[in-house]
Design a protein around this motif. Structure first.
Motif, mmCIF file in Angstrom:
data_model
loop_
_atom_site.group_PDB
_atom_site.id
_atom_site.type_symbol
_atom_site.label_atom_id
_atom_site.label_comp_id
_atom_site.label_asym_id
_atom_site.label_seq_id
_atom_site.Cartn_x
_atom_site.Cartn_y
_atom_site.Cartn_z
ATOM 1 N N LEU A 15 -37.446 -24.905 58.947
ATOM 2 C CA LEU A 15 -37.334 -23.669 58.178
ATOM 3 C C LEU A 15 -37.266 -23.967 56.681
ATOM 4 O O LEU A 15 -36.707 -24.984 56.265
ATOM 5 C CB LEU A 15 -36.074 -22.896 58.578
ATOM 6 N N ASP A 16 -37.829 -23.070 55.879
ATOM 7 C CA ASP A 16 -37.699 -23.166 54.428
ATOM 8 C C ASP A 16 -36.309 -22.683 54.049
ATOM 9 O O ASP A 16 -35.773 -21.751 54.655
ATOM 10 C CB ASP A 16 -38.761 -22.314 53.724
ATOM 11 N N LEU A 18 -33.195 -22.334 50.695
ATOM 12 C CA LEU A 18 -32.733 -22.394 49.306
ATOM 13 C C LEU A 18 -31.224 -22.501 49.368
ATOM 14 O O LEU A 18 -30.574 -21.741 50.109
ATOM 15 C CB LEU A 18 -33.129 -21.130 48.534
ATOM 16 N N SER A 31 -34.311 -26.306 46.832
ATOM 17 C CA SER A 31 -35.127 -25.600 47.822
ATOM 18 C C SER A 31 -36.149 -26.542 48.425
ATOM 19 O O SER A 31 -36.530 -27.541 47.826
ATOM 20 C CB SER A 31 -35.834 -24.404 47.185
ATOM 21 N N GLY A 32 -36.566 -26.213 49.625
ATOM 22 C CA GLY A 32 -37.550 -27.022 50.334
ATOM 23 C C GLY A 32 -37.523 -26.677 51.802
ATOM 24 O O GLY A 32 -37.213 -25.555 52.189
ATOM 25 N N ARG A 33 -37.817 -27.667 52.632
ATOM 26 C CA ARG A 33 -37.878 -27.474 54.082
ATOM 27 C C ARG A 33 -36.832 -28.362 54.739
ATOM 28 O O ARG A 33 -36.698 -29.540 54.397
ATOM 29 C CB ARG A 33 -39.260 -27.847 54.590
ATOM 30 N N ILE A 44 -32.921 -31.815 53.227
ATOM 31 C CA ILE A 44 -33.976 -30.925 52.755
ATOM 32 C C ILE A 44 -35.044 -31.739 52.044
ATOM 33 O O ILE A 44 -34.734 -32.519 51.132
ATOM 34 C CB ILE A 44 -33.402 -29.857 51.799
ATOM 35 N N THR A 46 -37.603 -31.814 49.394
ATOM 36 C CA THR A 46 -37.946 -31.079 48.181
ATOM 37 C C THR A 46 -39.139 -31.757 47.529
ATOM 38 O O THR A 46 -39.583 -32.819 47.983
ATOM 39 C CB THR A 46 -36.765 -31.064 47.186
ATOM 40 N N GLN A 47 -39.624 -31.178 46.466
ATOM 41 C CA GLN A 47 -40.725 -31.812 45.738
ATOM 42 C C GLN A 47 -40.276 -33.117 45.101
ATOM 43 O O GLN A 47 -41.084 -34.021 44.897
ATOM 44 C CB GLN A 47 -41.263 -30.862 44.669
ATOM 45 N N SER A 63 -35.484 -18.893 55.235
ATOM 46 C CA SER A 63 -36.654 -18.030 55.396
ATOM 47 C C SER A 63 -37.148 -18.209 56.827
ATOM 48 O O SER A 63 -37.612 -19.287 57.205
ATOM 49 C CB SER A 63 -37.737 -18.431 54.394
ATOM 50 N N ASN A 67 -40.790 -14.202 57.626
ATOM 51 C CA ASN A 67 -40.482 -14.051 56.196
ATOM 52 C C ASN A 67 -39.211 -13.267 55.910
ATOM 53 O O ASN A 67 -38.976 -12.863 54.778
ATOM 54 C CB ASN A 67 -41.661 -13.445 55.424
#
Length: 88
Positions: A15-16, A18, A31-33, A44, A46-47, A63, A67
């Motif tokens: 799940l995504d 934050l 934030s991330g998955r 998580i 993240t980038q 999320s 959605n």
């Protein structure tokens, strides 16, 4: 199917997410998955790489696949994932 009412009975990995609030200010707004979960931590992707966020003192905004956003206090998640799935 995962929904707001039964999110505690489902797997969170994939799940995504934050981090809407955290005891550690460096964890706020991460934030991330979700890629892994232990009794006390959520990992998580993240980038910037993998962040391990303690459940205690954190608020996670998930999320769902449809959605829908669900906010969960991390202290409600403090239990081994496999035990939480059976218990909820």
């Amino acid at each position: 199917m995962i929904s707001c009412q039964n999110v505690m009975r489902h797997e969170l990995i994939g799940l995504d997410v934050l981090v809407a609030g955290a005891a550690n200010p460096f964890h706020n707004q991460v934030s991330g998955r979700i890629i892994d979960e232990t009794r006390n931590l959520v990992a998580i992707q993240t980038q910037a790489g993998i962040k391990k966020i303690p459940k205690r003192g954190s608020i996670f905004r998930l999320s769902l696949p449809d959605n829908t956003l669900v906010e969960i206090h991390g202290s409600a998640l403090i239990l081994a994932p496999e035990k939480r799935l059976k218990r909820a």
